[in-house]
Design a protein around this motif. Structure first.
Motif, PDB file in Angstrom:
ATOM      1  N   ILE A  40       0.845  -1.187   0.000  1.00  0.00           N
ATOM      2  CA  ILE A  40       0.000   0.000   0.000  1.00  0.00           C
ATOM      3  C   ILE A  40       0.884   1.242   0.000  1.00  0.00           C
ATOM      4  N   ASN A  41       0.691   2.092  -0.983  1.00  0.00           N
ATOM      5  CA  ASN A  41       1.425   3.346  -1.061  1.00  0.00           C
ATOM      6  C   ASN A  41       0.820   4.327  -0.053  1.00  0.00           C
ATOM      7  N   PRO A  42       1.550   4.709   0.997  1.00  0.00           N
ATOM      8  CA  PRO A  42       0.975   5.597   2.009  1.00  0.00           C
ATOM      9  C   PRO A  42       0.652   6.994   1.486  1.00  0.00           C
ATOM     10  N   LEU A  43       1.195   7.357   0.327  1.00  0.00           N
ATOM     11  CA  LEU A  43       0.954   8.674  -0.256  1.00  0.00           C
ATOM     12  C   LEU A  43       0.139   8.563  -1.546  1.00  0.00           C
ATOM     13  N   VAL A  44      -0.698   7.538  -1.614  1.00  0.00           N
ATOM     14  CA  VAL A  44      -1.431   7.267  -2.859  1.00  0.00           C
ATOM     15  C   VAL A  44      -2.413   8.376  -3.208  1.00  0.00           C
ATOM     16  N   SER A  45      -2.822   9.179  -2.223  1.00  0.00           N
ATOM     17  CA  SER A  45      -3.789  10.243  -2.516  1.00  0.00           C
ATOM     18  C   SER A  45      -3.254  11.229  -3.553  1.00  0.00           C
ATOM     19  N   SER A  46      -1.939  11.315  -3.689  1.00  0.00           N
ATOM     20  CA  SER A  46      -1.344  12.210  -4.692  1.00  0.00           C
ATOM     21  C   SER A  46      -1.587  11.711  -6.114  1.00  0.00           C
ATOM     22  N   LEU A  47      -2.066  10.468  -6.254  1.00  0.00           N
ATOM     23  CA  LEU A  47      -2.268   9.867  -7.572  1.00  0.00           C
ATOM     24  C   LEU A  47      -3.735   9.827  -7.993  1.00  0.00           C
ATOM     25  N   PHE A  48      -4.652  10.232  -7.131  1.00  0.00           N
ATOM     26  CA  PHE A  48      -6.073  10.095  -7.441  1.00  0.00           C
ATOM     27  C   PHE A  48      -6.476  10.867  -8.698  1.00  0.00           C
ATOM     28  N   GLU A  49      -5.962  12.068  -8.845  1.00  0.00           N
ATOM     29  CA  GLU A  49      -6.298  12.843 -10.043  1.00  0.00           C
ATOM     30  C   GLU A  49      -5.858  12.107 -11.307  1.00  0.00           C
ATOM     31  N   GLU A  50      -4.655  11.543 -11.259  1.00  0.00           N
ATOM     32  CA  GLU A  50      -4.133  10.791 -12.398  1.00  0.00           C
ATOM     33  C   GLU A  50      -4.988   9.560 -12.683  1.00  0.00           C
ATOM     34  N   PHE A  51      -5.354   8.825 -11.628  1.00  0.00           N
ATOM     35  CA  PHE A  51      -6.180   7.630 -11.808  1.00  0.00           C
ATOM     36  C   PHE A  51      -7.503   7.976 -12.491  1.00  0.00           C
ATOM     37  N   LEU A  52      -8.149   9.029 -12.032  1.00  0.00           N
ATOM     38  CA  LEU A  52      -9.436   9.421 -12.619  1.00  0.00           C
ATOM     39  C   LEU A  52      -9.269   9.893 -14.056  1.00  0.00           C
ATOM     40  N   SER A  53      -8.243  10.693 -14.287  1.00  0.00           N
ATOM     41  CA  SER A  53      -8.002  11.225 -15.622  1.00  0.00           C
ATOM     42  C   SER A  53      -7.706  10.124 -16.632  1.00  0.00           C
ATOM     43  N   ASN A  54      -6.950   9.120 -16.200  1.00  0.00           N
ATOM     44  CA  ASN A  54      -6.540   8.054 -17.114  1.00  0.00           C
ATOM     45  C   ASN A  54      -7.675   7.146 -17.561  1.00  0.00           C
ATOM     46  N   THR A  55      -8.842   7.258 -16.938  1.00  0.00           N
ATOM     47  CA  THR A  55      -9.991   6.480 -17.402  1.00  0.00           C
ATOM     48  C   THR A  55     -10.555   7.056 -18.703  1.00  0.00           C
ATOM     49  N   ASN A  56     -10.202   8.294 -18.998  1.00  0.00           N
ATOM     50  CA  ASN A  56     -10.727   9.019 -20.158  1.00  0.00           C
ATOM     51  C   ASN A  56     -12.249   9.168 -20.111  1.00  0.00           C
ATOM     52  N   GLN A  57     -12.801   9.033 -18.903  1.00  0.00           N
ATOM     53  CA  GLN A  57     -14.250   9.188 -18.747  1.00  0.00           C
ATOM     54  C   GLN A  57     -14.613  10.220 -17.675  1.00  0.00           C
ATOM     55  N   ILE A  58     -13.604  10.713 -16.958  1.00  0.00           N
ATOM     56  CA  ILE A  58     -13.869  11.656 -15.881  1.00  0.00           C
ATOM     57  C   ILE A  58     -13.295  13.029 -16.249  1.00  0.00           C
ATOM     58  N   ILE A  59     -14.121  14.044 -16.152  1.00  0.00           N
ATOM     59  CA  ILE A  59     -13.731  15.412 -16.480  1.00  0.00           C
ATOM     60  C   ILE A  59     -13.922  16.295 -15.248  1.00  0.00           C
ATOM     61  N   LYS A  60     -13.552  17.552 -15.365  1.00  0.00           N
ATOM     62  CA  LYS A  60     -13.722  18.533 -14.289  1.00  0.00           C
ATOM     63  C   LYS A  60     -13.156  18.000 -12.970  1.00  0.00           C
ATOM     64  N   ILE A  61     -11.940  17.481 -13.028  1.00  0.00           N
ATOM     65  CA  ILE A  61     -11.313  16.891 -11.839  1.00  0.00           C
ATOM     66  C   ILE A  61     -10.745  17.993 -10.953  1.00  0.00           C
ATOM     67  N   HIS A  62     -11.080  17.928  -9.671  1.00  0.00           N
ATOM     68  CA  HIS A  62     -10.624  18.928  -8.704  1.00  0.00           C
ATOM     69  C   HIS A  62      -9.989  18.235  -7.507  1.00  0.00           C
ATOM     70  N   LYS A  63      -9.073  18.941  -6.868  1.00  0.00           N
ATOM     71  CA  LYS A  63      -8.458  18.451  -5.634  1.00  0.00           C
ATOM     72  C   LYS A  63      -8.493  19.559  -4.602  1.00  0.00           C
ATOM     73  N   GLU A  64      -8.954  19.217  -3.394  1.00  0.00           N
ATOM     74  CA  GLU A  64      -8.964  20.155  -2.284  1.00  0.00           C
ATOM     75  C   GLU A  64      -8.220  19.542  -1.101  1.00  0.00           C
ATOM     76  N   GLU A  65      -7.554  20.378  -0.332  1.00  0.00           N
ATOM     77  CA  GLU A  65      -6.781  19.902   0.815  1.00  0.00           C
ATOM     78  C   GLU A  65      -7.133  20.718   2.056  1.00  0.00           C
ATOM     79  N   LYS A  66      -7.102  20.058   3.188  1.00  0.00           N
ATOM     80  CA  LYS A  66      -7.248  20.731   4.473  1.00  0.00           C
ATOM     81  C   LYS A  66      -6.126  20.248   5.388  1.00  0.00           C
ATOM     82  N   GLU A  67      -5.387  21.181   5.945  1.00  0.00           N
ATOM     83  CA  GLU A  67      -4.310  20.855   6.863  1.00  0.00           C
ATOM     84  C   GLU A  67      -4.786  21.120   8.284  1.00  0.00           C
TER      85      GLU A  67
END
Length: 277
Positions: A180-207
């Motif tokens: 399990i990649n402990p920093l996998v959340s950094s790849l979610f945008e890429e995973f969604l984009s690579n499906t070629n079916q998901i658009i308007k991808i956004h990422k928000e962070e709260k510290e």
């Protein structure tokens, strides 16, 4: 994308953390995250969920005991809510239907293009499982024009001190031992984009600041980290080459260290819309 360090005054916000001491911890964590984000989701689906004419269908993957479902079923009574998880731990009196199932096996009970909104929180999957199974199944189940949202935590600390760094690294190595990649959340945008079916991808962070310096939010988040680490005590202490008693002492040092510093952790929401093609 923006990152905000959260230590607000609860009375100033729409979604405060309840004071009821009898609320189960798992449900209280839901209220903590709702407070952090000031809402149960970031996707622009509120109008859809409120519509009485369309009657939206919402799926919560890894719903756990159902706190997110319970809250939203009350807020959006014209929508239909469904939950699924690998274990049947749904404990609250909620209207949603529950399916005991593992998304890694495919949720074949549901037809494709079924849900207007799909929400998944804190999934512990390998990168291959995220890319080849989880994301693909979310996309399959989502209606064209519907939204998919993922909530996760970065498994790293900011402004950390020695014990925090040591235990944090040990936990990340523990996750990596399970592929399990402990920093996998950094790849979610890429995973969604690579499906070629998901658009308007956004990422928000709260510290969020942990411990007493982070207010009630920080205290609950610290408690959750400690519980998680203690649940893995046998394997992590072994990998660190220390006894379980020594591990317990490190945990207490970690707690003391956190409460004297302004160590923080980040939470991430990534969401996107399925195209109409």
């Amino acid at each position: 994308m923006g990152c905000v360090c959260v230590k607000p005054k609860e009375e100033e916000y729409k979604f405060p953390i309840p004071d009821d001491v009898d609320i189960p911890f798992s449900q209280m964590l839901h209220y903590v995250h709702r407070f952090i984000w000031q809402g149960n989701f970031s996707s622009p689906v509120e109008e859809c969920l409120k519509s009485s004419s369309s009657r939206a269908r919402v799926l919560n993957v890894k719903c756990g005991e159902g706190a997110w479902l319970k809250d939203n079923a009350k807020l959006y009574q014209t929508a239909d809510f469904f939950g699924c998880d690998i274990t049947a731990t749904l404990q609250y009196d909620v209207s949603p239907s529950f399916l005991k199932a593992d998304i890694l096996d495919g949720l074949r009970y549901y037809d494709k293009n079924t849900f207007d909104f799909i929400y998944l929180q804190f999934g512990l999957y390998t990168e291959n499982e995220w890319r080849d199974k989880v994301i693909k199944e979310l996309v399959r189940l989502c209606k064209p024009g519907g939204w998919i949202e993922i909530l996760d935590c970065e498994n790293q600390f900011y402004n950390e001190r020695d014990t925090t760094s040591r235990l944090g690294q040990a936990y990340r190595l523990y996750l990596e031992s399970k592929q399990i990649n402990p920093l996998v959340s950094s790849l979610f945008e890429e995973f969604l984009s690579n499906t070629n079916q998901i658009i308007k991808i956004h990422k928000e962070e709260k510290e969020c600041i942990l411990g007493v310096k982070g207010g009630r939010v920080g205290k609950y988040l610290l408690q959750n980290i400690v519980t998680t680490w203690k649940n893995s005590k046998v394997l992590i202490s072994e990998s660190m080459g220390i006894t379980q008693d020594q591990y317990d002492k490190l945990i207490q040092q970690f707690i003391n260290e956190i409460n004297k510093s302004k160590t923080s952790i980040k939470f991430v929401r990534v969401y996107g819309q399925k195209n109409d093609r």
